[in-house]
Design an enzyme around this catalytic site. Structure first.
Site, short mmCIF file in Angstrom:
data_model
loop_
_atom_site.label_atom_id
_atom_site.label_comp_id
_atom_site.label_asym_id
_atom_site.label_seq_id
_atom_site.Cartn_x
_atom_site.Cartn_y
_atom_site.Cartn_z
N ASP A 29 49.59 34.93 46.87
CA ASP A 29 50.05 34.20 45.64
C ASP A 29 50.51 34.98 44.36
OD1 ASP A 29 51.08 32.01 44.46
OD2 ASP A 29 49.06 30.92 44.57
N LYS A 30 50.96 34.40 43.38
CA LYS A 30 51.23 34.77 42.08
C LYS A 30 51.02 33.77 41.21
CE LYS A 30 54.68 33.89 38.72
NZ LYS A 30 55.15 32.33 38.57
N HIS A 31 50.41 34.10 39.88
CA HIS A 31 50.14 33.27 38.73
C HIS A 31 50.80 33.80 37.62
CE1 HIS A 31 48.29 30.03 36.44
NE2 HIS A 31 47.97 30.87 35.73
N SER A 32 51.42 32.95 36.74
CA SER A 32 51.99 33.18 35.62
C SER A 32 51.15 32.51 34.51
CB SER A 32 53.46 32.84 35.40
OG SER A 32 53.75 32.80 34.05
N THR A 75 55.86 24.75 37.42
CA THR A 75 56.54 24.97 38.73
C THR A 75 57.18 23.40 39.45
OG1 THR A 75 55.64 26.86 38.83
CG2 THR A 75 56.51 26.10 40.90
N ARG A 108 38.90 21.10 27.51
CA ARG A 108 39.26 22.13 26.54
C ARG A 108 40.52 21.82 25.97
NH1 ARG A 108 40.56 26.36 30.99
NH2 ARG A 108 41.29 27.42 29.18
N SER A 139 39.24 29.36 35.15
CA SER A 139 40.23 28.37 35.35
C SER A 139 41.32 28.75 36.56
CB SER A 139 40.93 27.55 34.04
OG SER A 139 41.79 26.63 34.32
N LYS A 191 41.08 28.07 40.91
CA LYS A 191 41.95 27.64 41.71
C LYS A 191 42.91 28.60 42.67
CE LYS A 191 44.27 26.09 38.14
NZ LYS A 191 43.79 25.79 36.66
N LYS A 192 43.23 29.47 42.14
CA LYS A 192 43.88 30.53 43.25
C LYS A 192 43.02 31.11 44.19
CE LYS A 192 47.98 30.23 41.48
NZ LYS A 192 49.07 29.72 41.99
#
Length: 542
Positions: free
Chosen positions: A172-175, A212, A260, A275, A279-280
């Site tokens: 996976d990828k996260h931005s 997304t 937050r 955070s 999740k990832k």
């Protein structure tokens, strides 16, 4: 002015003005000063102090409003007054000693952090206790061992997915969020075409950055509510799924983030790290690539802050057992040409056809390259880059994206004919004010303009108009003539259009000289050789 502005003023050690003090007192008088906001303010005041002038202003306004002193106290959690030095009175609450010690800058044990996160998930920890903890972490920081413990506790506050017998490695990828950042859509097609499986759990946009899920919901029929069994089926059949977070995945994170967001503690690097990774990692992936944005359109506006976040994410993710790499990428102007949900779906499809903007294709290929090397699907970076480009220009990546859209109920006719995507009724051009070179298209202003048009959210409950958007017709560095269109705006409401135009006009800077081209990819990060430990790291806000 709102209460969170007052909290942030004190958090950043800036003096409170009469307007700040009036805002706080008026909120207390009106009954809108939430206990969690009062807790965050009191912790900021405990660490950073209140001057005598600030105390006098608050006290005088409180007296005029007829508000008793105890309205500003939270005695039952040991935050009875804004004090200096973090020395708070003893109380009997199960988490209060831990909060007091973090306010004082002490390291917390793995067991303490785990117990606190369990309490967040089962709601035995109150909102004001969460707020106090988050502000203490923001101001005092956490060492790497604490961040790893927080990440693992949040990860295991819910279900952790497992995938047996997949036809390829799960990645996976996260931005960290940008404007025009539609990378997840084309990247998923590229990764699947190169042999990977992508179980991507994504979020909606909030603030000036897009989400997304909002982009994908511009595709008629596309479902974002898949559970683990449906995800497993899609991964085995089409190798990809992009869906929303279920209630069973990292539930502690949802509650922490909600607090937050309204207490000025979103940008804490330890809290961001936990955070994102909780999740990832709950997706059951083997490798993760991070796109850490830096610039005016990013949450991390400085290179230094972005470097610290990338290092933290890479170090903690790797210590948690996942291969992690991170790219620092520039976000001073929007990525690509399209901003807005339907616009960005169309541009993603163009990218998968090999017809997209060069900066978008460059970033998609760079992120794919990291994951292909990390999972052994390519021998080295050169081979991986060639493999990703071939997946695009052969059409295989587009075919993979089409299969995913179809599996999740989306109308695949939009892939062949993007005019089937939602479209807006009003078109307006924002033009260059004079001859010269385009020196800036400020990404943050463009993102805020999209919100003004209705294409993003001010609060989580806002309904998004998927049709509205902005096209950046000229990229920074281009020669432009006076009156030449630079931005094209699509709107459905003239009032919203008029709200957006000043932001867009202010986003453009035209000057006499062409500025040197700035690189898109600024740096590549991996975890340092040492693992996470409990060595103190006392950088405020770190």
């Amino acid at each position: 002015m709102i209460v969170v502005d007052v909290i942030e003023q004190k958090r950043e050690r800036r003096p409170l003005t009469p307007s700040h003090c009036a805002c706080l007192v008026n909120a207390a008088r009106d009954g809108t000063l939430a206990p969690y906001q009062l807790a965050a303010f009191n912790v900021a005041a405990a660490v950073n102090g209140l001057s005598s002038e600030e105390r006098d202003m608050l006290g005088g306004l409180r007296t005029q409003a007829g508000i008793p002193p105890e309205r500003f106290e939270l005695r039952d959690i040991g935050l009875d007054r804004p004090i200096h030095g973090g020395k708070l009175e003893q109380t009997s609450g199960p988490y209060h000693d831990m909060i007091r010690r973090k306010i004082a800058g002490e390291a917390l044990s793995t067991g303490e952090i785990a117990a606190f996160v369990r309490g967040v998930a089962d709601e035995s920890v109150r909102d004001e206790e969460i707020a106090a903890f988050c502000m203490a972490v923001y101001l005092r920081g956490m060492n790497p061992g604490e961040v790893l413990a927080l990440t693992r506790a949040m990860l295991h506050s819910g279900e952790v997915l497992e995938w047996d017998g997949l036809p390829g490695p799960a990645v996976d990828k996260h931005s960290t969020g940008g404007v025009g950042d539609k990378v997840s859509l084309p990247l998923t097609g590229v990764l699947v075409a190169c042999g990977a499986c992508v179980p991507m759990i994504s979020g909606r946009g909030l603030g000036h950055t897009g989400g997304t899920l909002d982009k994908l919901q511009a595709i008629p029929g596309y479902r974002i509510d898949l559970g683990p069994e449906a995800m497993r089926q899609h991964l085995n059949e089409v190798r990809a799924v992009i869906t929303g977070q279920t209630t069973s995945l990292a539930p502690a994170d949802r509650r922490l983030y909600a607090i937050r967001d309204v207490t000025g503690t979103v940008s804490s690097i330890p809290l961001i790290t936990a955070s994102i990774l909780s999740k990832k990692l709950a997706e059951g992936i083997q490798a993760l690539v991070l796109d850490v944005k830096v610039g005016s359109g990013a949450f991390m506006e400085t290179r230094e802050d972005a470097e610290r976040l990338a290092d933290s994410l890479a170090r903690v993710g790797s210590a948690a057992g996942v291969r992690v790499s991170a790219l620092l990428t520039r976000m001073d102007e929007p990525l690509g040409v399209a901003i807005g949900n339907a616009n960005e779906v169309a541009e993603s499809v163009a990218c998968l056809r090999g017809e997209g903007p060069q900066d978008l294709e460059t970033l998609v290929v760079a992120l794919a390259t990291e994951l292909l090397v990390d999972t052994g699907l390519a021998a080295d970076h050169e081979h991986a880059s060639q493999k990703a480009l071939e997946a695009i220009h052969s059409g295989r990546a587009l075919a993979a994206f089409r299969r995913m859209v179809e599996a999740q109920g989306g109308d695949t006719r939009v892939i062949d004919d993007p005019s089937r995507l939602p479209s807006a009724a009003l078109i307006h051009k924002v033009v260059a004010p004079h001859d010269g070179y385009l020196q800036r298209v400020d990404a943050r202003r463009v993102g805020r303009a999209l919100i003004a048009l209705g294409g993003g959210r001010r609060v989580q409950e806002d309904i998004v108009d998927h049709a509205v958007g902005i096209l950046q017709l000229r990229k920074v560095g281009a020669r432009v003539a006076c009156g030449e269109p630079v931005l094209e705006v699509s709107a459905n409401d003239d009032r919203r259009l008029q709200d957006a135009l000043p932001l867009l006009e202010g986003a453009i800077l035209v000057g006499p000289d062409a500025l040197p081209a700035a690189p898109l990819i600024l740096a590549r990060k991996r975890a340092p050789a040492q693992s996470c430990d409990s060595t103190p790291a006392r950088t405020p806000g770190a």
